[in-house]
Design a protein around this motif. Structure first.
Motif, short mmCIF file in Angstrom:
data_model
loop_
_atom_site.label_atom_id
_atom_site.label_comp_id
_atom_site.label_asym_id
_atom_site.label_seq_id
_atom_site.Cartn_x
_atom_site.Cartn_y
_atom_site.Cartn_z
N ARG A 369 -9.09 6.80 -0.42
CA ARG A 369 -9.11 6.29 -1.67
C ARG A 369 -9.44 6.49 -2.92
NH1 ARG A 369 -9.62 1.51 -0.26
NH2 ARG A 369 -9.33 1.48 2.00
N TYR B 14 -12.26 -8.04 4.76
CA TYR B 14 -12.56 -7.56 3.68
C TYR B 14 -13.60 -9.17 2.40
CZ TYR B 14 -10.39 -3.01 4.45
OH TYR B 14 -9.94 -1.73 5.41
N ALA B 21 -7.22 -7.71 6.67
CA ALA B 21 -6.16 -6.70 6.56
C ALA B 21 -5.13 -6.92 8.07
CB ALA B 21 -6.88 -6.01 6.08
N PRO B 40 5.85 -5.62 4.49
CA PRO B 40 5.59 -5.68 3.49
C PRO B 40 4.91 -4.56 2.82
CG PRO B 40 6.12 -7.52 4.15
CD PRO B 40 6.01 -6.43 5.33
N GLY B 42 1.59 -4.36 1.74
CA GLY B 42 0.13 -5.62 1.53
C GLY B 42 0.25 -6.16 3.55
N GLY B 44 -0.91 -4.38 6.12
CA GLY B 44 -2.16 -4.40 7.14
C GLY B 44 -1.53 -2.91 7.20
N SER B 46 -1.57 0.42 6.66
CA SER B 46 -2.39 1.83 6.25
C SER B 46 -3.49 1.56 7.45
CB SER B 46 -2.96 1.76 4.54
OG SER B 46 -1.59 2.32 4.22
#
Ligand SMILES: Nc1ncnc2c1ncn2[C@@H]1O[C@H](COP(=O)(O)OP(=O)(O)O)[C@@H](O)[C@H]1O
Ligand SMILES: [Mg+2]
Lengths: 372, 232
Positions: A369, B14, B21, B40, B42, B44, B46
């Protein structure tokens, strides 16, 4: 494609930055080689110069700073001459003098009839007869454009060139030799000499020579006896030059390693994602770090190559400028180049340590990222 | 036979636990699975994918690959090199390298000599219709072509698992469909397990198993429950 491809591409894509860094390393390596080379050349010249006139030992004033600052009385020379095993002790004057208002050369005064004159190989002319006559070393003669019969101003006094000599050592090539009494008068130091060249009775064996050396040293507490190689090393003047050279070289090397570290740091922080990609496709952290080290070493290798060229050029320039009394001769040895390369090959990986650590600090997902 | 990948009670937070996440997720990938992860933005997705293949380590819980727990970046890197291929939304090609080099770089440490690597690159480029692009740089390619290079790179070491995070997210619908067809084809012909994240319903519906994440938890997994549409 191999381990070098990526670092090489990267250095090429930042041409100006890479070139400046390489130049910085080259200047450091060049000055290391030039300074070290000239210093060693100087030591070598001294050692040979005092060695190839036929003496076995040199007696100087204890703790003398340079060849020319030593002072010994003629009365002491006679006592040295009387030491058993000594064939002859020849008191000489050695000084740096300005000639013809333009250059500085070494001027030596040798006593009449001493063994020193036997070492003089004349290419042209004869040995000096009068007080205002000199024999010029070939290098000096060529540099000043003098031949036999010409006049030369030494310390603002006119001398006649009686002969041109061809000594072995660089040092003596650059010396003008006259008779001792004339120079004692010229430099205003009657009954005093700079150094004493001592020749032992032949044949010389090593144990006997050591005994004579000790005997010479015990003649007076104000003197120091050495053989020619020791002599060059022990002189405080040479030690000072040596220390300055080492200090300057060290600073240059340190500065260039900081330069490399900075360049690598910039380079890796621009390419955080690239390292993330490598991690994602399975490059281990160690291999990724190796990539950074390779980039640093590449800069150093290029810098060294240019640096060697730069150093040799600088040495020739300095010796070509005649301000150096003809003593600074280019002296490029494998040892000096190896020493310089060792330093540089140390600074590459050293400078890469922190940048390399930086690229593998964040997890691959963050690196992808672009997070540092 | 053990699951190919197994996440046991994985949590990823985090900012000292302020952002969660992934919240206590247990999840398995079986050999031959073709999984679409949806949810949706955000939620989690990824993070789940990253933990699945060690791009990220869980704050709690553990990941088993082929039945064995994997820990540490080096172990994960070795595993990815040999057994896992990647495809990302933003392609993630290295701009300084040519198309062929972008593929070859994945094979550099796999014990294959230069000649073997070169012929594998040629084989992959031909298979993906990129034969005439090998000497070009990523910047000179279209999005669809770039993603095909990324797929070629993912296939370089003959992986058993391909992980794709929104592989069509940056592509027009035709190039996107091409990539999905390609992945489907690989699953069929090369028996490669595929886990992909997508926002596209039509893509998700082509996958054999669907998993939906909401707020870092698995809200739905078609392998556990009957597919809602299947109910009368
Ligand atoms: N490195 C990070 N630092 C802080 N928060 C993060 C980090 N990575 C992800 N998150 C947060 O975790 C949550 C899940 O992110 P992600 O897995 O990327 O979601 P998705 O892929 O489903 O859009 C989001 O709220 C996101 O902001
Ligand atoms: Mg995402």
């Amino acid at each position: 494609m191999n381990l070098l491809t990526l670092p090489a591409r990267n250095l090429l894509s930042q041409r100006m930055r890479s070139a400046l860094t390489v130049l910085g390393i080259a200047v450091a390596v060049g000055s290391f080689i030039a300074l070290t080379g000239l210093t060693r050349g100087l030591q070598d010249g001294y050692a040979q110069g005092v060695g190839d006139v036929g003496g076995d030992f040199v007696v100087a004033q204890r703790g003398t700073y340079s060849l020319v600052s030593s002072s010994i009385s003629e009365e002491l020379v006679e006592r040295l001459d009387a030491v058993p095993g000594v064939e002859e002790a020849a008191g000489i004057i050695l000084s740096i003098a300005e000639v013809d208002d333009e250059a500085n050369i070494f001027v030596a005064g040798w006593p009449d009839g001493s063994f020193l004159w036997r070492s003089l190989v004349l290419e042209q002319g004869v040995a000096p007869v009068g007080d205002r006559e000199v024999v010029l070393g070939r290098a000096v003669a060529e540099a000043l454009g003098k031949t036999v019969g010409d006049e030369i101003l030494i310390q603002y006094e006119p001398f006649r060139v009686a002969g041109i000599s061809v000594p072995d050592s660089v040092f003596n090539q650059n010396v003008a030799v006259a008779r001792l009494p004339g120079l004692q008068e010229l430099f205003g130091r009657p009954a005093s000499v700079s150094l004493v060249q001592v020749r032992l009775a032949r044949p010389v064996d090593a144990r006997q020579a050591a005994g004579v050396k000790a005997a010479l040293a015990s003649v007076s507490p104000v003197i120091e006896v050495s053989d020619s190689a020791e002599f060059a090393q022990n002189m405080d003047f040479v030690k000072t030059v040596d220390a300055i050279t080492s200090a300057v070289s060290l600073v240059m090397i340190l500065a260039s390693s900081i330069l490399v570290a900075n360049t690598l740091l910039m380079s890796v922080s621009e390419r955080v994602q690239e390292f993330g990609i490598l991690a994602a496709i399975g490059w281990t952290p160690a291999r990724i770090r190796l990539l950074v080290v390779v980039e640093g070493v590449m800069l150093c290798v290029l810098g060294s190559l240019f640096g060697i060229g730069l150093g040799v050029a600088a040495m020739h320039l300095v010796s070509w400028l005649r301000i150096s009394a003809g003593l600074l001769e280019p002296y490029l040895s494998v040892a000096i180049v190896a020493e310089a390369l060792t330093w540089v090959m140390l600074i590459g990986p050293l400078a890469a340590l922190y940048p390399a650590w930086r690229v593998t600090r964040a997890p691959p997902s963050a690196a992808l990222r672009g997070v540092r | 036979m053990p699951h190919l990948v197994e996440l046991r009670n994985c949590r990823r937070d985090y900012d000292n636990g302020r952002i969660v996440a992934l919240d206590d997720v247990s999840f398995t990938v079986a050999r031959g699975d073709f999984i679409a992860i949806t949810g949706p933005s955000g939620s989690g997705k990824s993070t789940l994918l990253d933990i699945l293949c060690g791009l990220e380590e869980p704050s709690a819980g553990e990941v088993l690959y082929d039945g064995r727990p994997v820990r540490g970046r080096t172990a994960w890197a070795r595993l990815r090199a040999a057994r896992i291929g990647f495809v990302f939304q933003s392609f993630h090609l290295i701009p300084a390298l040519t198309v062929a080099e972008n593929i070859e770089i994945a094979m550099l440490w796999q014990g294959l000599p230069a000649r073997g690597r070169a012929s594998r690159v040629t084989e992959l480029l031909d298979r993906l219709g990129l034969g005439d692009r090998r000497a070009q740089h990523p910047m000179q390619l279209s999005g669809g072509e770039r993603q095909r290079v990324a797929v070629a790179r993912a296939l370089a070491n003959r992986p058993e698992l391909i992980v794709a995070d929104e592989p069509t997210g940056s592509l027009d619908s035709r190039s996107g469909a091409d990539i999905i067809n390609l992945l489907e084809d690989l699953r069929r012909t090369a028996a490669i397990t595929i886990v992909l994240v997508t926002h596209d319903r039509s893509i998700a519906e082509r996958c054999a198993r669907r998993v939906e994440l909401v707020d870092g938890r698995i809200a739905f997994d078609s392998a556990r429950e009957p597919v809602p549409e299947a109910h009368p």
